[in-house]
Design an enzyme around this catalytic site. Structure first.
Site, mmCIF file in Angstrom:
data_model
loop_
_atom_site.group_PDB
_atom_site.id
_atom_site.type_symbol
_atom_site.label_atom_id
_atom_site.label_comp_id
_atom_site.label_asym_id
_atom_site.label_seq_id
_atom_site.Cartn_x
_atom_site.Cartn_y
_atom_site.Cartn_z
ATOM 1 N N ASN A 150 8.923 7.479 2.516
ATOM 2 C CA ASN A 150 7.722 7.580 1.741
ATOM 3 C C ASN A 150 7.282 6.079 1.745
ATOM 4 O O ASN A 150 7.621 5.206 0.239
ATOM 5 C CB ASN A 150 7.302 8.237 0.482
ATOM 6 C CG ASN A 150 6.094 8.402 0.282
ATOM 7 O OD1 ASN A 150 5.143 7.688 1.144
ATOM 8 N ND2 ASN A 150 5.838 9.164 -0.545
ATOM 9 N N ASP A 151 7.216 5.111 2.918
ATOM 10 C CA ASP A 151 7.129 3.556 2.101
ATOM 11 C C ASP A 151 5.711 3.247 1.449
ATOM 12 O O ASP A 151 5.396 2.412 1.609
ATOM 13 C CB ASP A 151 7.758 3.338 3.585
ATOM 14 C CG ASP A 151 6.742 3.091 4.599
ATOM 15 O OD1 ASP A 151 5.749 4.166 4.766
ATOM 16 O OD2 ASP A 151 7.449 2.771 5.806
ATOM 17 N N CYS A 152 4.899 4.363 1.195
ATOM 18 C CA CYS A 152 4.173 4.391 -0.187
ATOM 19 C C CYS A 152 4.450 4.702 -1.167
ATOM 20 O O CYS A 152 3.288 4.289 -2.260
ATOM 21 C CB CYS A 152 2.867 5.369 0.746
ATOM 22 S SG CYS A 152 2.461 3.736 2.752
ATOM 23 N N ASN A 195 5.610 2.735 -4.059
ATOM 24 C CA ASN A 195 6.585 1.291 -3.432
ATOM 25 C C ASN A 195 6.724 1.194 -5.408
ATOM 26 O O ASN A 195 5.551 0.489 -6.710
ATOM 27 C CB ASN A 195 5.115 0.367 -3.322
ATOM 28 C CG ASN A 195 4.777 0.265 -1.892
ATOM 29 O OD1 ASN A 195 3.681 0.675 -2.308
ATOM 30 N ND2 ASN A 195 5.239 0.980 -0.595
ATOM 31 N N GLN A 236 2.817 -3.124 1.576
ATOM 32 C CA GLN A 236 4.196 -2.915 2.302
ATOM 33 C C GLN A 236 5.911 -4.530 2.059
ATOM 34 O O GLN A 236 6.591 -3.770 2.865
ATOM 35 C CB GLN A 236 4.233 -2.955 3.823
ATOM 36 C CG GLN A 236 3.518 -1.401 4.323
ATOM 37 C CD GLN A 236 4.667 -0.166 4.228
ATOM 38 O OE1 GLN A 236 4.889 -0.019 4.340
ATOM 39 N NE2 GLN A 236 3.394 0.938 3.041
#
Ligand code: BGC
Ligand code: NOJ
Length: 809
Positions: free
Chosen positions: A480-482, A484, A497
């Site tokens: 889940n590259d959101c 962070n 990102q």
């Protein structure tokens, strides 16, 4: 409401009206030359890399939507129309677009003039063919003028849409006979050009956009078409295009065929010119000759169709449910192939310039195609491994043209390394090619290594990067590259990102822990196959440690926690006000085997059903974030119900389907499958909006005003994971290191199903019977009439057909 129908025999989706709820597109080409084509002929072409070598121009976010493409105009007695509806949009008497595998055929009839255009990219050729057949269905002679139109891009797609002060002065073309050559920048550092030709005499041409269009006209009203007269313009700078005009008489009932060809040529530096300023066209002439009559085009088209037939033949299903059959046997596999080819670069949602190929994305894509093209999977694994750092971490993205890691994004996504184990294990299971592990592939710093060293580095990266709860550090983000957790961004426009301004972060991910224990058994088996017993034992100890850590620190009341944030606070817990339950660790921790014995898995999956299930699929998180949380990052930047903030991520729904099969709930698994599988959503196309033949990354979640509306169709890991869930876990036909395993978990009311699966050259015709109407359990397996022990099919490698009869119970 439907906007077309499936034609399974032809493997086509047939669109019957042009004004679909969103452009419904197709992909032509699967090797080097690619073209995106919508149902009204919008789209663009590129060679290998949509960012650096774009052949034709496309304007994203345009008004009206989706104008700019591979257009044809017909003119008769002062009237004109487009046989593909757009761009003129004159109402056609008949319209149809057939999107097939690697081709599209658009038919439009107006005033008894029927035009059918077949668009495709031939196998192994750097060009696309538009074969236009035009027929006079009236009973009188007709005089028509045909105009073609494409607009060139000045190669670098980003520069093309930004650097006007230069680009308006660089454009150059050559015209010779019926061929228009686009040679911008060829005089200096480029060794490639494009051409657009037709296999007939022409009556005029245009290469300068404004001369063709008229400065203040749109695509729907080009001056040249309105006047019925080409201007024979030569582009000097501004915007080079290619347009031909052909005047024709058609007797009553007469049909004519024209083959238009858009090609891309690369020349060696020393062979660039045939005379000063004149490009060397030798290769172009050859490419034109290859497709200059109907016979040759028919042959190339047949070859394309045969090639798809043979690819899909490796997995064919007959279940009695036509929607399921068309998903599994045709469209899901097709989407897997397209996604594998293009990663996340070029779609109608991905502009082709913002992303290279993702490390995690590309590895996951492999599980959808390895049964069709193992050789190409092999090469991709090597390309990916070559961008890995010695400590096991990896460049998050790599650039397909130069095969280098993308410095602009760098590394730091701590799930990345593990996906290499998944990708490589899938290849080994499919092929049994264990020698592959000895293949030399250096680390990014040039240090010599074999592929196996990369897998070990991947595994050890997780082991060596654990945090205060012995769980894996998340780094910049995981799948889940959101989410962070190490990026605290308060400046508008900062990229979530890229920004990592909490270098000391000890934030941990339960999802990576789940991935670790899910993929570790494959790594351990690979060690054993190589005789590395000690390493296998050591690895097993790490797995036990990780399982302990999950049980101790990764479980909330009725589900798995998601993470620990920068401050060591729980994420994905009942203690949180928002974001209490995240889908990802629920799938992975269960796939990794936690809770299967003590009932925890069932409790967790019941919570998932209770909290995340909606009419249109499982949402990613509940409750959604209603305000921005600086400590969580991009996830909370999305309005509730969209994207990672509680959208229905079709990519991780299959993790839950797989987990359901692991506890034997075939009905539930299949119900989740049907909720998001596009063929089942065809009837609600006006709600779903994107193509009913391919998955979208996201469907708006429960909290969104547009619940049920999909976005980001085509290029998504959704394709591969849903294919894995249905074929390997629900139908249960799964490649293992030394055998093909049969372990279905299906709805109880199924009587059975039949699958043809080509595995390591053997053709298994598998008939599963379910006389007692169970979901799971195999009572008996017979191969060629003889009962075998257990449910693992032996590998014969005799290239023959083997009848497999399976009785569940
Ligand atoms: C999207 C993600 C995507 C990421 C990487 C984010 O804006 O929400 O789905 O993976 O960008 O480009
Ligand atoms: C899309 C990205 O391509 C993928 O890498 C990521 O895992 C998902 N979004 C979830 O954020």
């Amino acid at each position: 409401m439907k906007f077309g129908y499936f034609n399974d025999e032809n493997k086509e989706y047939v669109i019957t009206r042009p004004d679909t709820p969103y452009p419904w597109i197709n992909y032509l080409g699967s090797q080097a030359y690619f073209s995106l084509l919508s149902n009204t002929a919008g789209g663009y072409s590129f060679y290998k890399d949509a960012s650096k070598l774009r052949i034709t121009r496309y304007r994203y976010n345009n008004i009206p939507h989706d104008v700019g493409g591979k257009y044809y105009y017909l003119f008769e007695d002062g009237e004109y129309w487009s046989p593909t509806w757009a761009p003129v949009k004159r109402e056609l008497d008949k319209y149809e677009c057939r999107h097939g595998l690697g081709y599209s055929k658009i038919t439009g009839e107006y005033n008894d003039i029927n035009t059918e255009i077949l668009y495709f990219v031939p196998e192994n050729a750097n060009c696309e063919i538009h074969r236009l057949k035009i027929k006079n269905n009236s009973n009188r002679k007709r005089s028509l003028k045909l105009f073609s139109f494409i607009e060139f891009c000045l190669w670098n797609a980003f520069d093309d849409m930004t650097n006007f002060q230069r680009n308006f002065s660089t454009g150059e073309v050559e015209v010779e006979g019926a061929t228009i050559y686009h040679k911008t920048e060829y005089r200096e550092r480029r060794n490639h050009y494009a051409f657009f030709t037709v296999n007939s005499e022409i009556d005029g041409f245009d290469t300068d956009r404004e001369s063709f269009m008229g400065l203040y006209n749109g695509f729907h009203e080009p001056a040249v078409v309105k006047n019925g007269q080409s201007s024979n313009s030569l582009a000097n700078g501004w915007s080079p295009i290619a347009s031909h005009s052909i005047n024709m008489d058609l007797e009553a009932g007469e049909e004519k065929s024209f083959i238009f060809q858009l090609g891309f040529i690369e020349n060696k530096k020393a062979e660039k010119w045939s005379a000063p300023g004149i490009i060397n066209k030798t290769k172009a002439y050859q490419l034109m000759r290859d497709f200059d009559n109907d016979k040759k085009v028919d042959k190339a088209f047949r070859e394309l169709k045969d090639s798809w037939e043979s690819l899909l033949d490796n997995y064919q299903l007959k279940s009695g449910d036509e929607k399921l059959d068309r998903m599994v046997s045709i469209w899901n596999q097709y989407q897997c192939m397209v996604t594998y080819n293009l990663s996340r670069s070029a779609s109608y949602f991905e502009s082709g310039i913002s992303r290279g190929m993702g490390f995690r994305d590309s590895n996951q894509d492999l599980i959808g195609i390895v049964h069709m093209i193992p050789e190409r999977a092999r090469q991709r694994i090597l390309d990916l491994a070559a961008t890995q750092f010695e400590d096991g971490s990896a460049y998050h993205q790599f650039e397909p043209l130069n095969k280098k890691g993308n410095d602009a994004i760098g590394s730091g996504f701590n799930d990345d390394p593990l996906w290499l184990i998944l990708g490589t294990a899938s290849y080994l299971k499919e092929t049994g090619d264990f020698d592959f592990l000895n293949q030399k592939v250096p680390f990014n710093n040039g240090k010599e290594a074999v592929l196996f060293d990369h897998l070990k580095a991947s595994f050890m990266y997780i082991v060596n990067n654990r945090g205060p709860h012995d769980l894996p550090l998340i780094g910049h983000a995981d799948w889940n590259d959101c989410l962070n957790l190490s990026c605290f961004s308060d400046k508008p426009g900062e990229s979530f990102q890229v920004l990592s301004n909490k270098e000391d972060s000890q934030a941990e991910s339960v999802m990576i822990a789940g991935m670790f224990i899910t993929f570790a058994p494959d790594f351990i088996e690979i060690c054993r196959q190589r005789g590395e017993e000690e390493l296998a034992r050591e690895a097993q100890n790490y797995v036990e440690e990780m399982k302990e850590a999950i049980k101790k620190h990764g479980v909330d009341e009725n589900w798995f926690l998601r993470a620990y944030d920068y401050y060591g606070k729980k994420v994905g817990s009942v203690e949180n006000e928002e974001g209490q339950l995240y889908i990802e660790p629920q799938g992975f921790c269960i796939m990794g085997g936690i809770g299967l014995e003590d009932g925890l898995a069932r409790t967790v999956l019941d919570s998932v059903k209770d909290r995340l299930d909606t009419d249109y699929g499982l949402v990613l998180v509940d409750p959604t974030y209603k305000s921005y949380h600086i400590e969580l990052g991009e996830i909370s930047s999305y309005p509730p119900g969209y994207k990672e903030n509680g959208g229905i991520f079709c990519h991780n729904n299959p993790w839950i389907m797989i987990a359901e099969t692991m506890i034997g709930r075939g009905d539930q698994a299949f119900e989740y499958y049907k909720k998001i599988a596009p063929a089942y959503l065809e009837e609600i196309s006006e709600v779903h909006k994107t193509e009913p033949y391919v998955y979208a990354q996201m469907i708006a979640g429960r909290d969104a005003a547009t619940h049920g509306e999909a976005k980001n169709s085509w290029l998504t890991g959704t394709a591969a994971w849903n294919f894995a869930a249905i074929t390997q876990w629900i139908l249960g036909i799964r490649a293992d290191f030394n055998s093909l395993k049969i372990d279905p978990c299906i709805p109880k009311n199924w009587d059975g199903f039949e699958v043809k699966r080509v595995f390591r050259g053997d053709i298994f015709k598998i008939k599963v019977n379910n006389p007692e109407h169970v979901s799971k359990g195999v009572r008996e397996v017979k191969v060629d009439g003889t009962r075998i022990n257990g449910n693992l099919l032996p590998v014969y490698q005799d290239g023959r057909e083997h009848d497999v009869e399976v009785i569940m119970g």
